[in-house]
Design an enzyme around this catalytic site. Structure first.
Site, PDB file in Angstrom:
ATOM      1  N   SER A  20      97.828  49.016  48.549  1.00  0.00           N
ATOM      2  CA  SER A  20      98.799  49.238  49.425  1.00  0.00           C
ATOM      3  C   SER A  20      97.686  50.141  50.647  1.00  0.00           C
ATOM      4  O   SER A  20      96.835  49.566  50.324  1.00  0.00           O
ATOM      5  CB  SER A  20     100.108  50.442  49.012  1.00  0.00           C
ATOM      6  OG  SER A  20     101.160  50.245  50.073  1.00  0.00           O
ATOM      7  N   ASP A  52     104.791  39.193  47.803  1.00  0.00           N
ATOM      8  CA  ASP A  52     104.611  40.748  48.678  1.00  0.00           C
ATOM      9  C   ASP A  52     105.481  39.787  50.122  1.00  0.00           C
ATOM     10  O   ASP A  52     104.190  39.508  50.595  1.00  0.00           O
ATOM     11  CB  ASP A  52     103.261  41.327  48.505  1.00  0.00           C
ATOM     12  CG  ASP A  52     103.270  42.535  48.739  1.00  0.00           C
ATOM     13  OD1 ASP A  52     103.800  43.300  49.238  1.00  0.00           O
ATOM     14  OD2 ASP A  52     102.178  43.091  48.982  1.00  0.00           O
ATOM     15  N   HIS A  99     104.599  43.796  45.470  1.00  0.00           N
ATOM     16  CA  HIS A  99     103.909  44.634  46.513  1.00  0.00           C
ATOM     17  C   HIS A  99     103.409  45.265  45.267  1.00  0.00           C
ATOM     18  O   HIS A  99     102.380  45.655  45.567  1.00  0.00           O
ATOM     19  CB  HIS A  99     104.611  45.296  47.665  1.00  0.00           C
ATOM     20  CG  HIS A  99     103.479  46.433  47.920  1.00  0.00           C
ATOM     21  ND1 HIS A  99     102.513  46.116  49.001  1.00  0.00           N
ATOM     22  CD2 HIS A  99     103.495  47.437  48.100  1.00  0.00           C
ATOM     23  CE1 HIS A  99     101.802  46.936  48.988  1.00  0.00           C
ATOM     24  NE2 HIS A  99     102.274  47.258  49.379  1.00  0.00           N
TER      25      HIS A  99
END
Length: 699
Positions: free
Chosen positions: A557, A639, A671
């Site tokens: 991330s 995602d 994600h």
């Protein structure tokens, strides 16, 4: 939070290790991590005598995960007993009469949908409480046990819990195309395409003498044309978003209006429904930022809740507020306390609130005086608090809670503040004690702006010489690699492969005060990178076993973004990089992500077209010409936060420049990597990549 030198940081360092085991014990492996039993939801009876909890086990061959419901006495004297639920199980909750409620997809006839069930823990007699057309996603029992709030995805036009149509207006046919009209708001969110006309909705049902839900139910969101939105909030809202009034006559719930502004709005509000068929009342309409975690006092006089102050900022400080439910008067309670509450509940006598909040590298529980606002930290595990969660106050002053740490995943505890509580479960503790321990050391140093920045070093204790190192970069970016367990990015399993793991809570991290968290705004590649550079150097100077010249870096991330950023602006430091779901092109990200408020706030509070320079200042794509470090790129096709196209673009850049690189794409992950086999593949691929570039001497 200032320190005078690196030497003082060393003096402040605190070392802690798992219990000693025989030297021949095997290190923790990815297989171990994936197949460790996991604690799920838990509950304690109103008299504090009986505990229920869910444990999920994973078959080591098929990797099928199976949840099971267990009960035991809260004094820990008897052995746990398994309750046969006949299907999946989650969300255990005790009624006032001692009955144990839960969700299960137990098959009845041809029907196999998730519904509410209950069991008498003593006799084992089971009753199906609900039999709706729609799946039940969650429920909340009223204090008197005579009513139940249930929620699930229901057409906004449906007057009860489930109709023939799901209300989805995006599928007009005759083809398979989704048609989103002007003003639709979210088109896709987190990992699912939106179904306009269908929302998570809360309904109230009476419970009859037979223990079953009766009637058509009453919608908390009122008639069509009033409130339209998800409650609990999606994608991560749960039972903390729904609360019964003390008299069981009305309901408080969290929701945000779903309209064209929703992708740019953090304006969650707390609504009050009298459950009389009328429209609910917005209790926090004046605040255009987030309001959540409604907690009515036991005497029904007060509603405590948490509120942010700045619209559009999802990581603003959550401050506790109180509303007088009779007069409507309200006041800020913890404005002087520079921490952000994560959970909130009242003691049974109504004399205090119990909250949890990150505090440096721990997540302790705190007592809040509802009159003065005074906050007192509670020691539930003196010396090393770790991560405390799921706190339930009992009538005798004890607390029922979960605790996890870098050493081990969550277990259930019960006890009074001031001394370590009694552990009630052995979900994974014994299994982990058979694996070789690692040691973790906390340290601090002077980072950007001369501020004190904290980090941790986790390493195997069976290696005596130098060992290769990994710089761990957390996501969020408003997050922390604190003293807690992770089933995904787990320092213990990485260290068990023979590496020294260095994690840094750079500017932007949580648990250090709101100013420190805010410092990453418009600074994505600035202060955090400076902290990582200085922190890695400080760790190397502090611990002579860390081989700083034999190092890789890894992150997901925001941590994945930082890998892309490091590749261009710190290209000579690492032998390899592991980039998972990271931003590669800030311009594309600004138009591809779904929760627009996040990306826009992080870059000055503007959409890209109003201030492109703010996004381009820290854009990794601008520095690809300087890339040279081998990189493993990982992404998930589901995602929607940082779309997988960002990963594909990064891999294309690497291949085009002839840089050694690999791409791992999960078609069925979002994600995060959540499925057991995928997690095992993720770890195996990552560790093979590290092994390729780092030389190890395990002497």
């Amino acid at each position: 939070m200032k320190t005078n030198s690196l030497l003082s940081a060393a003096a402040l360092a605190v070392a802690f290790a798992a219990p000693a085991v025989a030297q021949q014990a095997a290190p923790l492996s990815p297989q171990d991590l994936v197949t460790l039993s996991r604690l799920g939801g838990s509950a304690i009876s109103s008299d504090g005598k009986l505990v229920a909890y869910v444990v999920t086990t994973t078959d080591p061959v098929s990797y099928k995960r199976t949840p099971a419901l267990w009960v035991r006495s809260a004094d820990g004297k008897d052995a746990p007993r398994r309750i046969d639920t006949g299907g999946s199980v989650s969300d255990p909750a005790f009624g006032p009469d001692g009955a144990l409620y839960y969700l299960s997809d137990r098959k009845v006839g041809e029907a196999e949908t998730t519904q509410v069930w209950k069991v008498d823990p003593a006799s084992g007699v089971t009753t199906q409480v609900t039999a709706f057309k729609a799946e039940v996603a969650g429920f909340e029992l009223s204090p008197n046990g005579k009513r139940m709030a249930v929620w699930g995805d229901i057409a906004r036009t449906c007057p009860t819990f489930g109709c023939e149509s799901d209300g989805n207006t995006a599928l007009p046919g005759p083809g398979t195309g989704r048609h989103y009209k002007d003003g639709a708001g979210f088109v896709r969110h987190w990992d699912a395409w939106e179904t306009p006309g269908n929302y998570s909705r809360v309904f109230s049902f009476d419970l009859g003498a037979d223990g079953k839900a009766s009637g058509e139910g009453r919608a908390a969101d009122g008639p069509v044309g009033t409130l339209t939105g998800d409650s609990p909030n999606k994608p991560f809202g749960g039972g903390e978003d729904v609360a019964w009034a003390a008299d069981s006559g009305s309901l408080f719930f969290v929701a945000r209006q779903a309209d064209r502004n929703e992708p740019t709005s953090t304006n969650l509000d707390i609504w009050h429904s009298k459950l009389d068929g009328g429209a609910p009342t917005n209790l926090t309409e004046a605040n255009k930022a987030t309001d959540n975690t409604p907690a009515p006092s036991p005497d029904g006089k007060w509603l405590a809740y948490a509120a942010m102050a700045r619209p559009g900022y999802e990581a603003d400080r959550l401050v506790v507020h109180l509303i007088d439910l009779k007069t409507g008067a309200r006041r800020e309670l913890t404005g002087a306390w520079d921490r952000s509450v994560a959970s909130l509940t009242w003691t049974l006598d109504g004399k205090a609130l119990i909250a949890t909040a990150q505090d440096v590298l721990d997540t302790p529980a705190f007592r809040i005086d509802p009159t003065s606002g005074k906050v007192t930290r509670l020691a539930l595990n003196p010396g090393r608090e770790g991560h405390i969660g799921g706190v339930v106050p009992l009538s005798d002053g004890r607390l029922f809670y979960t605790r996890d740490s870098l050493d081990a995943p969550a277990e259930l505890f019960i006890g009074k503040p001031g001394k370590a509580g009694m552990r009630l479960t052995d979900v994974a503790t014994s299994a982990l004690s058979a694996r070789a321990p690692v040691v973790t050391q906390r340290f601090s140093f002077k980072g950007a702006d001369g501020d004190t920045v904290w980090g941790q070093i986790t390493k195997p204790n069976w290696i005596k010489g130098k060992m290769p190192s990994i710089l761990y970069v957390h996501g969020g970016p408003q997050g922390s690699y604190n003293d807690s367990w992770s089933n995904r990015w787990n320092p213990r399993v990485w260290a068990s492969q023979g590496y020294a793991i260095v994690s840094i809570d750079f500017h932007g991290s949580t648990g250090y005060g709101q100013a420190f968290t805010d410092a990453i705004n418009r600074q994505w590649g600035g202060k955090p990178l400076e902290d990582l550079q200085k922190g890695f150097a400080a760790a190397i100077a502090l611990d002579g076993q860390i081989d700083g010249d034999n190092a890789c870096a890894a992150g997901a991330s925001y941590g994945g973004y930082m890998m892309n950023w490091i590749a261009g602006v710190w290209p000579d430091r690492f032998k390899c990089l592991v980039q998972h779901d990271g931003v590669f092109d800030a311009r594309a990200m600004a138009y591809e992500t779904e929760e627009l408020w996040f990306d826009e706030w992080e870059h000055g509070g503007h959409p890209y077209y109003e201030a492109p320079e703010e996004f381009e200042k820290w854009n990794p794509v601008s520095h690809v010409a300087k890339w040279k470090t081998p990189m493993l790129v990982i992404t998930g096709e589901k995602d929607f936060r940082i779309p997988y196209t960002q990963g594909l673009a990064a891999f294309t850049a690497l291949q085009r420049r002839g840089i050694p690189s690999e791409l791992l794409v999960f078609p069925d992950e979002n994600h995060w990597v959540l499925k057991a086999k995928n997690s095992l593949q993720w770890h195996q691929t990552t560790f093979n990549w590290l092994e390729r570039w780092l030389k190890k001497d395990d002497k």
